[in-house]
Each structure stands twice: as structure tokens, then as C-alpha cells.
Design a protein around this motif. Structure first.
Motif, PDB file in Angstrom:
ATOM      1  N   VAL A 107      42.349  32.677  38.461  1.00  0.00           N
ATOM      2  CA  VAL A 107      42.728  34.388  39.105  1.00  0.00           C
ATOM      3  C   VAL A 107      42.662  34.816  38.135  1.00  0.00           C
ATOM      4  O   VAL A 107      42.426  36.478  38.099  1.00  0.00           O
ATOM      5  N   GLU A 108      42.829  34.499  36.727  1.00  0.00           N
ATOM      6  CA  GLU A 108      42.305  35.947  36.316  1.00  0.00           C
ATOM      7  C   GLU A 108      41.291  36.513  36.056  1.00  0.00           C
ATOM      8  O   GLU A 108      40.447  37.499  36.271  1.00  0.00           O
ATOM      9  N   ARG A 109      39.846  36.089  36.485  1.00  0.00           N
ATOM     10  CA  ARG A 109      39.011  36.296  36.611  1.00  0.00           C
ATOM     11  C   ARG A 109      38.292  37.183  37.765  1.00  0.00           C
ATOM     12  O   ARG A 109      37.833  38.244  38.048  1.00  0.00           O
ATOM     13  N   THR A 110      39.320  36.862  39.211  1.00  0.00           N
ATOM     14  CA  THR A 110      39.119  37.741  39.956  1.00  0.00           C
ATOM     15  C   THR A 110      39.975  38.585  39.672  1.00  0.00           C
ATOM     16  O   THR A 110      39.264  40.365  40.991  1.00  0.00           O
ATOM     17  N   PHE A 111      40.865  39.215  39.412  1.00  0.00           N
ATOM     18  CA  PHE A 111      41.928  39.833  39.364  1.00  0.00           C
ATOM     19  C   PHE A 111      41.616  40.955  38.232  1.00  0.00           C
ATOM     20  O   PHE A 111      42.527  41.817  38.031  1.00  0.00           O
ATOM     21  N   ASP A 112      40.990  40.615  36.875  1.00  0.00           N
ATOM     22  CA  ASP A 112      40.838  41.352  35.863  1.00  0.00           C
ATOM     23  C   ASP A 112      39.843  42.468  36.302  1.00  0.00           C
ATOM     24  O   ASP A 112      40.116  43.697  35.174  1.00  0.00           O
ATOM     25  N   GLY A 113      39.596  42.987  37.441  1.00  0.00           N
ATOM     26  CA  GLY A 113      39.258  43.939  37.143  1.00  0.00           C
ATOM     27  C   GLY A 113      37.436  44.292  36.667  1.00  0.00           C
ATOM     28  O   GLY A 113      36.376  44.780  36.959  1.00  0.00           O
ATOM     29  N   SER A 114      37.028  43.230  36.201  1.00  0.00           N
ATOM     30  CA  SER A 114      35.544  42.986  35.847  1.00  0.00           C
ATOM     31  C   SER A 114      34.845  42.683  37.364  1.00  0.00           C
ATOM     32  O   SER A 114      33.638  41.736  36.851  1.00  0.00           O
ATOM     33  N   ASP A 115      35.161  42.036  37.745  1.00  0.00           N
ATOM     34  CA  ASP A 115      34.498  40.778  39.624  1.00  0.00           C
ATOM     35  C   ASP A 115      35.193  42.049  40.449  1.00  0.00           C
ATOM     36  O   ASP A 115      36.381  42.224  40.165  1.00  0.00           O
ATOM     37  N   GLU A 116      34.282  41.548  41.234  1.00  0.00           N
ATOM     38  CA  GLU A 116      34.781  42.163  43.119  1.00  0.00           C
ATOM     39  C   GLU A 116      35.210  41.372  43.603  1.00  0.00           C
ATOM     40  O   GLU A 116      35.149  39.294  43.249  1.00  0.00           O
ATOM     41  N   PRO A 117      36.614  40.854  44.013  1.00  0.00           N
ATOM     42  CA  PRO A 117      37.138  39.919  44.769  1.00  0.00           C
ATOM     43  C   PRO A 117      37.031  39.032  45.613  1.00  0.00           C
ATOM     44  O   PRO A 117      36.925  38.881  46.756  1.00  0.00           O
ATOM     45  N   LEU A 118      35.323  39.112  45.706  1.00  0.00           N
ATOM     46  CA  LEU A 118      35.179  38.772  47.118  1.00  0.00           C
ATOM     47  C   LEU A 118      35.113  37.427  47.316  1.00  0.00           C
ATOM     48  O   LEU A 118      34.796  36.545  48.453  1.00  0.00           O
ATOM     49  N   GLY A 119      35.279  36.759  46.394  1.00  0.00           N
ATOM     50  CA  GLY A 119      35.321  35.007  46.520  1.00  0.00           C
ATOM     51  C   GLY A 119      36.296  34.556  47.522  1.00  0.00           C
ATOM     52  O   GLY A 119      36.589  33.778  47.685  1.00  0.00           O
ATOM     53  N   LEU A 120      37.522  35.534  47.148  1.00  0.00           N
ATOM     54  CA  LEU A 120      38.607  35.480  47.983  1.00  0.00           C
ATOM     55  C   LEU A 120      38.713  35.431  49.539  1.00  0.00           C
ATOM     56  O   LEU A 120      39.200  34.035  50.030  1.00  0.00           O
TER      57      LEU A 120
END
Length: 286
Positions: free
Chosen positions: A28-41
Motif C-alpha cells: 500500500v505504501e509503495r503504491t501510493f507514495d508517488g514513487s511508482d505508478e499504480p499499475l499494479g492495482l
């Protein structure tokens, strides 16, 4: 006295939830911290929808016949491997990166939930991991360099005296660079996502799924090289195109890759037809 299946399932779910809580928190932190694109969702939501639609096919059918009295039920191998993967996830979380332990946790969930019976769903689960930033960091430069080398070769075949330095292409004083967004990693991700989705929907076997993945990767890489070659002409000033041409070329090649994947999956889902050629031509008359 035996416990009910509901209580057993709730206990297993609670154990997995508690054991995998650090990995879920990292996700959750990695997905929404802005460092990565939330493509995994997107991949995770697709896997959840397809798993729910095919839940009846993921559950192993119970064997017929009665089990002898006072004999404990046999634990399936998949369940044993699931608990082993869960133990490895917890133990390795103290010294391995969170990405690796999260992948181990996904293996445990897939094994205990029966998702391993559909390789496409397994692929979607792994694509749900937030890895795009890591891919850009570790593979961005090598992939851009490979694209530049291939683009230079194709342009030279077109009798254009193009030279290259790193990821920069030079032609008659014009300088065209293969930028990070043009590395093709996102096209490769979407190609893998579409491949896994189509494989899950058509319930491809493991053998056919492993055959589909490299073919899809080659299709995506070839499309990205062609995109770099096509964009070289307006960027170098050889041709004058409208400003929206850049996005249009990318969209057209994405559509081409998608249609190619549909054709590949359609070919893989067709039943094999064996044609028997007989050398027997009938009775020989005297």
C-alpha cells in the motif's frame, strides 16, 4: 470432534492475514507514495474479478468414497507448499527486500487459494507488485541503449547515414534521443498484462502460457523499436508531422500488439488437428 470447514477457513485466512501484514503494508505504501505508478492495482483488480468468476473451477473436487474412521484427512501438496511459502515469507522478511518477500507471499496466497491452477491469474498477481520504478532504475538505460542500437541499424538499412552515441542518434546535425518514456518498459508491462488476462480468461495451460509470454515479449520489443524508428523522422526534421503524431504512433502500435496477442491466444486455444496420411491405396488386383 471435528471443526467445521468455515472455522478452518477462517483460521487459515486469519493466519495468512497476520503473517502477510508487513508485505501488505509495504504494498500500500509503495503504491501510493508517488514513487511508482499504480499499475499494479489494475492487475490486482483484474485477477480478483477473473478469480471470482471462475471460483468454481479453482476449487479441487472432493474425491469420492469414505475415509476410514480415525484417519486424519490428507493435506494436499499445494496446501503444504502454501504453508512452506508462508513460513519462508515471514523468515526472509528480516533480511530480504520487501519486493522479494511480497512475491513469496503472493505464491503462498495463490497456492492456498487454488489460483495456481490458472497460470494467467498467477501472472496477474505478480504484475500487481509495484515494480515499475525498479524496472526503470535497473533496466531503463540498457533497454534504451538496445532500442537505439536497433533503430540505428534499421535507419542505416534505409540508406540514412545515422550515427549513434549512447542513446543519442545523429543525422545531418540533428540530434534525436531515446528518452526514458520511450524505453518501452510500459508497453512491455501492458503486453504482459494483456497476455495474462487473455490466458486467464481462456484458461491456457502452463505449457501454452509459457509459450505465449516470450512471443508476447518479442512482439512488444519489435513494436517499440518500430516506434523509435517512426518517431525519428519527425524528430530529426526529415518529415513534418502534426504535434499529435507522437501519441498517435504509440497508440497505433499498442493496438497492433493487442491484435497480435489476440491472434496468438486464438491460435493457442484452437484444438490440435492431426491429419493422418495413409499409404494404403486399397487391395491390389491380380
Amino acid at each position: 470432534m471435528t471443526s467445521s470447514p468455515f472455522k478452518e477457513g477462517a483460521g487459515v485466512a486469519a493466519a495468512f492475514f497476520l503473517a502477510l501484514w508487513p508485505q501488505a503494508q509495504w504494498f500500500v505504501e509503495r503504491t501510493f507514495d508517488g514513487s511508482d505508478e499504480p499499475l499494479g492495482l489494475l492487475a490486482l483488480a483484474t485477477a480478483a474479478i477473473l478469480a471470482w468468476q471462475g471460483k468454481d473451477l479453482l476449487v479441487r473436487k472432493k474425491t469420492r468414497g469414505r475415509r476410514p474412521l480415525n484417519t486424519p484427512p490428507a493435506v494436499p501438496l499445494s496446501q503444504q507448499l502454501a504453508w512452506l511459502a508462508l513460513v519462508l515469507t515471514v523468515a526472509s522478511s528480516f533480511f530480504l527486500p520487501s519486493l522479494i518477500t511480497a512475491a513469496l507471499g503472493l505464491c503462498a496466497v495463490a497456492l492456498v487459494a487454488g489460483l495456481f491452477r490458472n497460470p494467467g491469474l498467477m501472472g496477474l498477481l505478480f504484475l500487481s507488485l509495484p515494480v515499475m520504478a525498479s524496472l526503470d532504475f535497473y533496466l531503463g538505460w540498457p533497454v534504451r541503449l538496445a532500442v537505439s542500437v536497433c533503430a540505428e541499424g534499421l535507419l542505416n538499412l534505409l540508406q540514412l547515414p545515422v550515427t549513434r552515441e549512447g542513446t543519442l542518434l545523429f543525422f545531418q546535425g540533428a540530434e534525436v534521443g531515446v528518452d526514458p518514456p520511450c524505453s518501452g518498459l510500459r508497453m512491455l508491462w501492458f503486453t504482459a498484462y494483456l497476455s495474462c488476462t487473455l490466458a486467464a480468461m481462456n484458461r491456457l495451460s502452463s505449457r501454452k502460457f509459457l509459450l505465449l509470454l516470450p512471443l508476447a515479449a518479442l512482439l512488444s520489443i519489435a513494436a517499440n523499436i518500430l516506434r523509435a524508428v517512426a518517431l525519428f523522422f519527425p524528430e530529426s526534421g526529415l518529415l513534418s508531422f502534426p504535434h499529435w503524431t507522437h501519441e498517435a504512433i504509440g497508440a497505433a502500435l499498442h493496438l497492433t500488439v493487442a491484435l497480435g496477442l489476440l491472434a496468438l491466444v486464438n491460435k493457442l486455444t484452437q484444438p490440435c488437428k492431426t491429419i493422418l496420411h495413409s499409404s494404403y491405396s486399397g487391395p491390389v488386383s491380380a
